[in-house]
Write an enzyme that holds these catalytic residues in place. Structure first.
Site, PDB file in Angstrom:
ATOM      1  CB  SER A 105       4.232   2.285   2.164  1.00 59.17           C
ATOM      2  OG  SER A 105       4.515   3.191   1.131  1.00 59.17           O
ATOM      3  CG  HIS A 142       8.442   3.899  -1.449  1.00 59.94           C
ATOM      4  ND1 HIS A 142       7.830   4.666  -2.421  1.00 59.94           N
ATOM      5  CD2 HIS A 142       7.524   2.999  -1.049  1.00 59.94           C
ATOM      6  CE1 HIS A 142       6.579   4.253  -2.586  1.00 59.94           C
ATOM      7  NE2 HIS A 142       6.364   3.232  -1.774  1.00 59.94           N
TER       8      HIS A 142
END
Ligand SMILES: CC(C)(COP(=O)(O)OP(=O)(O)O)[C@@H](O)C(=O)NCCC(N)=O
Length: 460
Positions: A292, A390
């Site tokens: 990410s 997340h």
């Protein structure tokens, strides 16, 4: 005001049938919904605010009937259960906003669901931009979100794998919607759906041909620590034979495409669904992780440096040894380096190309970044939106990666650092509950170690 607004609303937004006739009244003609949709689409942004304000305020809950029934409920507290349940059911029914029936009718006409998704996007924009602070607008948004959550629940969504053989119009949309690592050209797009790659999307029968959320996956030997090896690599010529080169699934980009479906959690469901899909294709696969970006780290860091300098605490950020190393590395500026020289240094991407400088900056930037992701909060949750996403899904903040993104954007946004949020399948639901309820972040030893280094250094 909008000419004709009052008239059309009064005519098209059918009154709530009485409690007695609630199951017996036929739905209003489809033309009402079509006329409402047509009228709304003809309005400009400003008139939409007026229209939605009126709809939500004057065509919502009949507050008087609810309060009358509530008084009755107080009286019947002494009566038998059946009567109490009866009165409660009347209250429940009368708490239905009048416009909720209209939304239901619209969802049943051609293109109605898409219209409502776009209408919610307008509502979210009105609320976010504070164009209107009306509680009725917020109530309308809540009601619509509730309906959309039902219509787009995971059981009604279809998982589609996008390949080079998918229709052009889908491939074009995949390329257009890619929000994390923009697709440069057809070759780039072909690689992202080619060997050792997977691309999945959720679609819904009510919005054919529209990918609602798109997930890009790289199949790798182990968990990727840099993005160039995924998006920059020249297309691998060989097909996907070498299965023992596939042990890990790396989610390197996820994008939702419908602003009006924000809050419906499609991305979370898609990740979990794709994990199951990959497990059935690769039974031995045991590593599932994101790679990410860390949008916002650089600007947060510039702010932190400015704050420390203002408070005269600049030296706290680096150890004596580190300041000396910075001084030697940037021998251009005379005298001991100050926070300013550090800010200037990080302000450009020059340091990335100097072995020495990036060696000096690595421990400093890594612990600052760990603190930014783990320590910086907004209302108790992770400040960084990607981390928050997340962590809500139950992932573990697993590994910070130095020199993970050497693209100009990667260096500018997060000093080239990227992070793996790892999905330990047996722990995601526990982690998600701990995060959402107790704001506890699941993090690895590497991350916690970097965080404690920051805290020691900054005596926080
Ligand atoms: C990260 C995404 C996919 C999460 O969407 P979703 O799971 O639907 O969350 P939510 O919108 O229901 O809170 C979405 O926020 C998005 O597209 N963000 C921009 C691109 C990115 N990956 O940050």
């Amino acid at each position: 005001g909008v000419p004709g607004m009052d008239e059309i609303l009064a005519r098209v937004v059918a009154p709530l049938p009485s409690y007695e006739t609630r199951d017996k009244s036929p739905p209003p003609p489809e033309s009402n919904s079509l006329e409402f949709m047509h009228f709304y689409k003809s309005l400009d942004k400003e008139d939409k605010v007026g229209f939605l304000s009126k709809l939500s305020q004057d065509f919502g809950v009949d507050h008087r009937s609810v309060s009358e029934l509530s008084v009755k409920l107080l009286d019947t507290q002494l009566r038998d259960q059946a009567t109490i349940l009866q009165v409660e059911d009347r209250i429940r029914y009368n708490l239905t906003p009048r416009y909720k029936q209209l939304l239901g009718h619209i969802s049943r006409v051609e293109g109605g669901v898409k219209f409502l998704v776009d209408l919610r996007a307008d509502l979210l924009e009105i609320i976010a931009s504070k164009t209107s602070e009306s509680p009725h607008i917020r109530e309308l948004n809540g009601t619509l979100k509730g309906l959309l959550s039902e219509w787009f629940s995971v059981g009604l969504l279809r998982l589609e794998r996008i390949t080079w053989q998918s229709p052009c119009e889908i491939l074009q949309k995949i390329s257009q919607y890619e929000a994390v690592h923009p697709v440069r050209n057809w070759t780039d797009l072909k690689r992202r759906v080619g060997p050792y790659r997977r691309c999945y999307a959720f679609t819904h029968a009510a919005m054919p041909g529209e990918p609602l959320v798109v997930l890009h996956v790289a199949l790798t030997e182990d968990i990727a620590d840099n993005i160039q090896s995924i998006v920059r690599e020249f297309a691998t010529l060989d097909s996907e034979e070498d299965v023992n080169k596939i042990n890990a699934a790396i989610f390197y980009s996820i994008s939702s495409t419908q602003a009006g479906l924000q809050g419906v959690e499609l991305g979370n469901y898609l990740i979990k669904r794709v994990v199951r899909e990959l497990q059935s294709e690769f039974p031995h696969m045991a590593q599932f992780s994101s790679l990410s970006p860390i949008p916002g780290f650089s600007s947060w860091l510039q702010g932190l440096l400015a704050q420390y300098r203002k408070e005269g605490r600049g030296s706290d950020l680096l150890s004596e040894q580190e300041w000396r190393e910075v001084e030697q590395a940037v021998d251009s500026t005379p005298g001991p380096p100050t926070v300013d020289s550090l800010r200037k240094l990080i302000g450009t991407s020059e340091w990335m190309h100097s072995e020495r400088l990036s060696g000096v900056l690595e421990p400093v930037l890594m612990r600052l970044c760990a603190w930014y992701l783990y320590g910086e909060k907004r209302r108790g949750y992770a400040l960084n939106p990607v981390a928050n996403f997340h962590l809500q899904n139950g992932a573990t903040m697993w590994r910070l990666n130095w020199h993970a993104d050497s693209s100009p954007r990667g260096v500018a946004n997060s000093c080239g650092i990227m992070v793996n949020y790892r999905y330990f399948l047996s722990e995601t639901s526990k982690n998600s509950a701990l995060y959402l309820q107790n704001k506890v972040i699941a993090a690895s030893e590497q991350v916690l170690g970097l965080v404690s280094q920051f805290q020691k250094n900054s005596k926080l």
